[in-house]
Write an enzyme that holds these catalytic residues in place. Structure first.
Site, PDB file in Angstrom:
ATOM      1  N   HIS A   1      -3.074  -6.959   8.760  1.00 35.44           N
ATOM      2  CA  HIS A   1      -1.837  -7.013   9.531  1.00 35.44           C
ATOM      3  C   HIS A   1      -2.122  -6.445  10.928  1.00 35.44           C
ATOM      4  O   HIS A   1      -3.078  -5.678  11.111  1.00 35.44           O
ATOM      5  CB  HIS A   1      -0.759  -6.193   8.832  1.00 35.44           C
ATOM      6  CG  HIS A   1      -0.198  -6.839   7.608  1.00 35.44           C
ATOM      7  ND1 HIS A   1       0.990  -6.477   7.038  1.00 35.44           N
ATOM      8  CD2 HIS A   1      -0.679  -7.843   6.847  1.00 35.44           C
ATOM      9  CE1 HIS A   1       1.234  -7.228   5.980  1.00 35.44           C
ATOM     10  NE2 HIS A   1       0.229  -8.060   5.831  1.00 35.44           N
TER      11      HIS A   1
ATOM     12  N   GLU B   1      -0.728  -4.123  12.646  1.00 32.25           N
ATOM     13  CA  GLU B   1      -0.716  -2.656  12.762  1.00 32.25           C
ATOM     14  C   GLU B   1      -1.950  -2.028  12.125  1.00 32.25           C
ATOM     15  O   GLU B   1      -2.506  -1.063  12.662  1.00 32.25           O
ATOM     16  CB  GLU B   1       0.549  -2.079  12.116  1.00 32.25           C
ATOM     17  CG  GLU B   1       1.852  -2.546  12.759  1.00 32.25           C
ATOM     18  CD  GLU B   1       2.474  -3.707  11.985  1.00 32.25           C
ATOM     19  OE1 GLU B   1       1.719  -4.610  11.558  1.00 32.25           O
ATOM     20  OE2 GLU B   1       3.700  -3.717  11.810  1.00 32.25           O
TER      21      GLU B   1
ATOM     22  N   CYS C   1       5.637  -3.217   7.640  1.00 32.81           N
ATOM     23  CA  CYS C   1       5.783  -3.320   6.185  1.00 32.81           C
ATOM     24  C   CYS C   1       5.311  -1.992   5.577  1.00 32.81           C
ATOM     25  O   CYS C   1       4.722  -1.160   6.280  1.00 32.81           O
ATOM     26  CB  CYS C   1       4.950  -4.494   5.655  1.00 32.81           C
ATOM     27  SG  CYS C   1       3.198  -4.119   5.416  1.00 32.81           S
TER      28      CYS C   1
ATOM     29  N   CYS D   1       1.703  -1.039   6.386  1.00 31.98           N
ATOM     30  CA  CYS D   1       1.459  -0.641   7.775  1.00 31.98           C
ATOM     31  C   CYS D   1       2.111   0.706   8.085  1.00 31.98           C
ATOM     32  O   CYS D   1       1.529   1.549   8.771  1.00 31.98           O
ATOM     33  CB  CYS D   1       1.949  -1.733   8.720  1.00 31.98           C
ATOM     34  SG  CYS D   1       1.001  -3.257   8.511  1.00 31.98           S
TER      35      CYS D   1
END
Lengths: 155, 155
Positions: free
Chosen positions: A52, A54, A82, A85
């Site tokens: 992801h 992040e 999420c 993250c």
């Protein structure tokens, strides 16, 4: 908070969607008003569900600063983090996260979100990571728009 | 469930604690009774807060299988997954996770755990990842014992 950093995160997200057919997410890590690292979602490009935006930007910043401890750093991310993250930010001692779009926006775009908001993660987990929502929401939704129009999407 | 896979995860954890002065955590990914990948916590070695054993093993297995989608795979991990690791498993479509020690054990050893159990993550997040707890608990605590005895620990 500086809008230019969120705009850089949007730019990252757009790069990923347009050039790599990836997810519409971008993030930037800033320390003392200086950009330390920028990244976008590379789950498809790297064949790795942990990539992801992040998580990628935490990894890049850690590599650059040569420490896992990113205290004093802030993250600008186009979408609400999420739970993976958010937790990565907690472990890295990130001070504050600014975000624009929400997990509901990601869900609408077809992503299989875990049903736990960043605020709930902070509250349940008793984390010190500070959350600043609704930053440049409209601009953060632009990468989602580009993503939605693409045919043969993968998640 | 096969105990030999958890014992391999314990071996990984011990390697990390003894040879790299790292955190006492190990994990193994298995598909159709075959080991796909094994890993331990490398937060200190790699200067990267995301390098928990489970994230590392998801990344390794994805690389090996050349896909972010690890459906049909199971994880054996010496300790209950933190929210970051649980979520990584969710994103990677891991079928089932077996674990021994608990987040309470990790907290007792000094780790700054988010206060959310794997069961709560599954329940709040409405995830399909299956959880099987209390697998070889005593053996999974051995790496913690070695870790606790070390002087000059870092977290």
């Amino acid at each position: 908070m500086q809008m230019k950093f969120m705009r850089l995160a949007v730019k990252e997200a757009l790069f990923g969607v347009i050039h790599e057919h990836g997810g519409p997410f971008g993030a930037v890590i800033v320390k003392k008003n200086k950009v330390i690292a920028r990244a976008h979602n590379t789950v498809l490009k790297d064949n790795d569900a942990t990539c992801h935006a992040e998580v990628n930007v935490v990894r890049k910043a850690s590599k650059k600063l040569k420490t896992f401890d990113l205290k004093g750093c802030e993250i600008y991310t186009t979408c609400e983090p999420c739970p993976m993250c958010f937790s990565a930010m907690h472990w890295a001692n990130i001070k504050r996260v600014y975000y624009g779009a929400t997990l509901a926006d990601a869900k609408k775009a077809g992503f299989n979100e875990l049903d736990i908001s960043a605020k709930e993660m902070k509250m349940y987990g008793k984390s010190k990571v500070e959350l600043k929502e609704k930053v440049l929401c409209e601009e953060c939704l632009i990468p989602f728009g580009v993503f939605k129009k693409r045919k043969g999407k993968k998640y």
